[in-house]
Design an enzyme around this catalytic site. Structure first.
Site, short mmCIF file in Angstrom:
data_model
loop_
_atom_site.label_atom_id
_atom_site.label_comp_id
_atom_site.label_asym_id
_atom_site.label_seq_id
_atom_site.Cartn_x
_atom_site.Cartn_y
_atom_site.Cartn_z
CD GLU A 47 -26.04 -19.11 -6.88
OE1 GLU A 47 -25.37 -18.36 -7.30
OE2 GLU A 47 -26.10 -19.79 -5.68
CG ASN A 107 -29.23 -21.80 -4.59
OD1 ASN A 107 -29.17 -22.44 -5.82
ND2 ASN A 107 -28.28 -20.85 -4.23
CE LYS A 124 -24.74 -21.32 -2.63
NZ LYS A 124 -25.00 -20.14 -3.23
CD GLU A 143 -27.13 -17.92 -1.85
OE1 GLU A 143 -27.15 -19.33 -2.12
OE2 GLU A 143 -25.85 -17.30 -2.43
CB CYS A 169 -22.67 -19.84 -6.10
SG CYS A 169 -22.02 -18.18 -6.10
CG ASN A 194 -26.22 -15.50 -9.42
OD1 ASN A 194 -26.53 -14.77 -10.19
ND2 ASN A 194 -26.53 -16.77 -9.65
N1 CDV Z 1 -24.38 -17.23 -4.72
C1 CDV Z 1 -23.18 -17.30 -3.90
O1 CDV Z 1 -23.16 -18.30 -3.35
N2 CDV Z 1 -22.39 -16.05 -3.91
C2 CDV Z 1 -21.18 -16.19 -2.99
C3 CDV Z 1 -21.03 -14.85 -2.36
C4 CDV Z 1 -20.16 -15.03 -1.19
C5 CDV Z 1 -20.77 -13.77 -3.08
C6 CDV Z 1 -19.94 -16.71 -3.74
O2 CDV Z 1 -19.16 -17.41 -3.11
O3 CDV Z 1 -19.48 -16.15 -4.71
#
Ligand code: CDV
Length: 321
Positions: A47, A107, A124, A143, A169, A194
């Site tokens: 991501e 995203n 996303k 975000e 993610c 991430n």
């Molecule tokens: N970039 C993300 O979407 N991170 C999220 C947050 C909650 C840490 C994740 O689900 O990993």
């Protein structure tokens, strides 16, 4: 004849705020070079793979925020990646921050085929975090400030010998993500992430961060009878530990390949698409076993609706005599 696709999660170590797009792309091309030598035909980058994970900082100036976004794809800096993909016959998934011509911020991930052509785009849907500055946190997760929820749903694409879907993610924690795609026959679901190694919303032991990553990816691969390629940004990025742990899960739910470092690392596996079909035709034969007449709440309700207060707690069988 067995359909086998050699694929890779192309994990990336930290990306500093000052690191240029060109430097990131060079790192990706190095991994693509290794991929070529190992017979890989499809690879998944993380991501927001062209910059540091910028939602960790509160910014008020949108001019500054938009320095992290791409207005077109491929850009001048990313074009060499597309050219190498075409030259070496390797498709890829790439995550980046997208600014559209009419000013929307997403995203985003794209699916690029082995001829270097963009064949799919996903934005996303499940944006985590918050939209205002929360000074009590050691770092932010903004975000919800910098992105709008994706507007493309969960499409799939028939390309490179398989049916592909994408997620990003936090999407991986939500079963609806995978089910929406597996209802369209998804065989390979790619996702970049991430994930900081600490939960700044509430106390959570650190080991659970990797455990939950494995848990959702493995369970989803099994319940949807597909491969999931999950690719991390890893290591200490601008002072924040990122979990890494990139993995490829097969339709049995087992992990077939897993990252061993918190650096740039290629995690390779042979995807056996006959295993996907086996699950889809037996335990997870959706047409045969799903009972949609009982699933209405899943699409008609977001929050929890509790039963009315004071409802009788079951039947009192003893006093019935
Ligand atoms: N970039 C993300 O979407 N991170 C999220 C947050 C909650 C840490 C994740 O689900 O990993």
């Amino acid at each position: 004849m067995a359909r086998i696709i050699t694929a890779a999660a192309a994990q990336m170590g930290p990306i500093a705020r000052a690191e240029s797009r060109t430097s990131c792309v060079n790192r990706m091309i190095e991994m693509m070079r290794e991929a070529k030598s190992r017979g890989v035909r499809y690879m998944v980058f993380p991501e927001l793979a062209l910059t540091t994970f910028f939602p960790r900082w509160y910014m008020e100036d949108w001019k500054e925020v938009e320095t992290f976004f791409e207005r077109t794809m491929p850009t001048k800096e990313t074009l060499p990646l597309f050219e190498k993909a075409a030259e070496w016959g390797i498709g890829f998934y790439l995550g980046y921050a997208e600014l559209t011509e009419d000013g929307h911020h997403y995203n985003t991930s794209i699916l690029v085929n082995d001829k270097g052509r963009i064949v799919g785009k996903y934005r996303k849907v499940h944006l985590p975090g918050h939209s205002e500055h929360e000074p009590h946190r050691p770092w932010q997760h903004l975000e919800k400030r910098y992105f709008e929820p994706g507007d493309l749903g969960f499409p799939v694409w028939r390309t490179m010998g398989a049916i592909h879907g994408m997620a990003i993610c936090n999407d991986r924690r939500w079963p609806e993500t995978y089910r929406s795609m597996s209802l369209q026959g998804a065989e390979i679901i790619s996702l970049g992430y991430n994930t900081p190694d600490e939960n700044t919303s509430a106390f959570e032991p650190k080991h659970l961060r990797n455990f939950h990553n494995d848990l959702v990816v493995q369970a989803s691969a099994y319940q949807n009878s597909c491969y999931v390629i999950a690719t991390a940004k890893a290591g200490i990025e601008e002072g924040v530990g990122m979990i890494g742990g990139s993995l490829i899960a097969q339709p049995s739910g087992e992990i077939v390949a897993k990252a061993q470092t918190l650096e740039d690392e290629l995690v390779v596996a042979d995807l056996r698409l006959d295993l996907v079909q086996m699950g889809k035709e037996t335990v997870f034969n959706f047409a045969k076993h799903r009972r949609i007449e009982h699933y209405g709440r899943i699409t008609s309700q977001t929050g929890v609706e509790l039963p009315p207060a004071g409802e009788v707690e079951g039947e009192d069988v003893l006093s019935r005599k």
